[in-house]
Design an enzyme around this catalytic site. Structure first.
Site, PDB file in Angstrom:
ATOM      1  N   PHE A  72      22.371 -10.467 -11.744  1.00 54.85           N
ATOM      2  CA  PHE A  72      23.554 -10.974 -11.063  1.00 54.85           C
ATOM      3  C   PHE A  72      23.291 -11.109  -9.569  1.00 54.85           C
ATOM      4  O   PHE A  72      22.694 -10.225  -8.949  1.00 54.85           O
ATOM      5  CB  PHE A  72      24.740 -10.009 -11.230  1.00 54.85           C
ATOM      6  CG  PHE A  72      25.166  -9.761 -12.643  1.00 54.85           C
ATOM      7  CD1 PHE A  72      26.098 -10.577 -13.258  1.00 54.85           C
ATOM      8  CD2 PHE A  72      24.645  -8.683 -13.353  1.00 54.85           C
ATOM      9  CE1 PHE A  72      26.512 -10.328 -14.559  1.00 54.85           C
ATOM     10  CE2 PHE A  72      25.058  -8.421 -14.647  1.00 54.85           C
ATOM     11  CZ  PHE A  72      25.993  -9.244 -15.262  1.00 54.85           C
ATOM     12  N   ASP A  73      23.779 -12.195  -8.979  1.00 54.10           N
ATOM     13  CA  ASP A  73      23.928 -12.281  -7.533  1.00 54.10           C
ATOM     14  C   ASP A  73      25.107 -11.385  -7.141  1.00 54.10           C
ATOM     15  O   ASP A  73      25.883 -10.951  -8.001  1.00 54.10           O
ATOM     16  CB  ASP A  73      24.180 -13.740  -7.144  1.00 54.10           C
ATOM     17  CG  ASP A  73      24.421 -13.917  -5.657  1.00 54.10           C
ATOM     18  OD1 ASP A  73      23.813 -13.174  -4.856  1.00 54.10           O
ATOM     19  OD2 ASP A  73      25.231 -14.792  -5.296  1.00 54.10           O
ATOM     20  N   GLY A  74      25.246 -11.142  -5.837  1.00 54.00           N
ATOM     21  CA  GLY A  74      26.325 -10.282  -5.370  1.00 54.00           C
ATOM     22  C   GLY A  74      27.594 -11.040  -5.029  1.00 54.00           C
ATOM     23  O   GLY A  74      28.495 -11.194  -5.854  1.00 54.00           O
ATOM     24  N   LYS A 134      14.688 -15.876  -3.937  1.00 56.65           N
ATOM     25  CA  LYS A 134      14.828 -14.949  -5.053  1.00 56.65           C
ATOM     26  C   LYS A 134      13.850 -15.240  -6.192  1.00 56.65           C
ATOM     27  O   LYS A 134      13.636 -14.389  -7.060  1.00 56.65           O
ATOM     28  CB  LYS A 134      16.261 -14.991  -5.590  1.00 56.65           C
ATOM     29  CG  LYS A 134      17.313 -14.576  -4.569  1.00 56.65           C
ATOM     30  CD  LYS A 134      18.718 -14.622  -5.155  1.00 56.65           C
ATOM     31  CE  LYS A 134      19.755 -14.204  -4.131  1.00 56.65           C
ATOM     32  NZ  LYS A 134      21.126 -14.208  -4.675  1.00 56.65           N
ATOM     33  N   PHE A 137      22.756 -15.120 -12.896  1.00 52.71           N
ATOM     34  CA  PHE A 137      23.979 -15.738 -12.405  1.00 52.71           C
ATOM     35  C   PHE A 137      23.975 -15.793 -10.883  1.00 52.71           C
ATOM     36  O   PHE A 137      23.802 -14.762 -10.220  1.00 52.71           O
ATOM     37  CB  PHE A 137      25.203 -14.947 -12.879  1.00 52.71           C
ATOM     38  CG  PHE A 137      25.378 -14.908 -14.369  1.00 52.71           C
ATOM     39  CD1 PHE A 137      25.917 -15.992 -15.046  1.00 52.71           C
ATOM     40  CD2 PHE A 137      24.989 -13.796 -15.107  1.00 52.71           C
ATOM     41  CE1 PHE A 137      26.082 -15.961 -16.426  1.00 52.71           C
ATOM     42  CE2 PHE A 137      25.161 -13.757 -16.480  1.00 52.71           C
ATOM     43  CZ  PHE A 137      25.703 -14.849 -17.144  1.00 52.71           C
TER      44      PHE A 137
END
Length: 316
Positions: free
Chosen positions: A178-180, A278, A291
């Site tokens: 997950f992204d933040g 990333k 995501f």
């Protein structure tokens, strides 16, 4: 064409309790690589598409971007039932089809070809699939149709856009990254950044260091994975979760960590990338799905073979 079929992934013959099932809705164009069929539909119309599907009923469609993710989900179901045959918190996967059932046999045959434990198929004949999501208490919606994803988001369903790509995924665990901000967390910090820049964000985060951030659209799904993980020992855990955020650790990481702590959400590994690409870390992790709300990060993930799910922030 957004061919979507309602599909429920079953484990053995056990029926899942609908009040506790973790329902994931997907589209056929996400489960299978149907880009050629989609192009045929756009260029020559629905009748040609149906004729093509009927004449190729015994030819399985190619594996799509989320098929490995669905296999991993089934693996988790199996592990949960091995641990407790009476387990109720199991995954269901629903795939909704905007086309009629006439060309659906090929989809069913393809599901069987790949050994997916699917029992329910629903063809919607042009209706918007998002209107059925709440009735199934869907916790996650993955589709290759942008409008369907946006409509789901408007209804409060965590949703992401999938595009076909060559993928490299690990097999030993279900791996979800997950992204933040705007994914696990709310878009609060992104809004501050647009208004006040990086210095303003740093001061904002420092002032509110002990105040948990708002919930992002994928907090619910991450929390569900966290609940499932608690049922296993660390050495035997079939699920691995990751936070891969553009936040820096020294200036913006503390509030993120404290927010996760406040939620009671334990992430296996967290990477504070300080704005760095990333892709390299994702190529090492090899998650089944990643995501992110940033198109640049999605492109970087796709470039290294990571199944990338765009969480759109532009839906009105």
């Amino acid at each position: 064409m957004e061919d979507m079929v309602q599909v429920i992934v079953n484990t053995e013959v056990k029926q899942k309790d609908p009040t506790e099932a973790v329902t994931i809705a997907i589209s056929a164009r996400a489960l299978f690589d149907m880009e050629e069929e989609h192009e045929l539909f756009l260029m020559e119309g629905v009748e040609k598409y149906i004729d093509h599907q009927i004449s190729n009923e015994d030819t399985p469609m190619k594996e799509g971007i989320i098929l490995p993710f669905i296999r991993a989900v089934q693996m988790v179901n199996k592990r949960l039932l091995e641990r407790n045959p009476e387990e109720k918190q199991l995954f269901e996967v629903i795939l909704l089809s905007t086309h009629s059932a006439e060309g659906g046999v090929r989809i069913i045959n393809s599901v069987n070809h790949y050994g997916l434990e699917i029992s329910k198929f629903c063809f919607l004949h042009g209706n918007d699939p998002s209107k059925y999501l709440h009735s199934h208490e869907v916790k996650l919606f993955l589709s290759a149709c942008e409008s369907s994803v946006c409509n789901a988001q408007k209804k409060g369903i965590p949703a992401a856009l999938m595009m076909q790509q060559h993928c490299l995924t690990a097999n030993e665990q279900l791996k979800v990254a997950f992204d933040g901000d705007s994914v696990l967390f709310s878009d609060e910090t992104d809004l501050v950044y647009r208004e006040k820049g990086l210095d303003g964000v740093i001061q904002h985060e420092k002032d509110l260091e002990n105040v948990p951030m708002g919930e992002g659209p994928f907090k619910i799904f991450a929390m569900i994975l966290g609940e499932m993980k608690k049922k296993f020992s660390q050495e035997d855990d079939p699920i691995c979760t990751y936070l891969v955020t553009a936040r820096s650790g020294n200036d913006l990481g503390i509030r993120a960590i404290k927010t996760l702590r406040e939620w009671g959400l334990k992430i296996d590994e967290a990477f504070f990338m300080a704005g760095a690409p990333k892709g390299p870390i994702l190529s090492y992790i090899q998650p089944h799905i990643f995501f992110d709300d940033n198109a640049i990060n999605i492109s970087g993930a796709r470039a290294v073979g990571t199944p990338a799910a765009l969480v759109p922030t532009y839906c009105e």
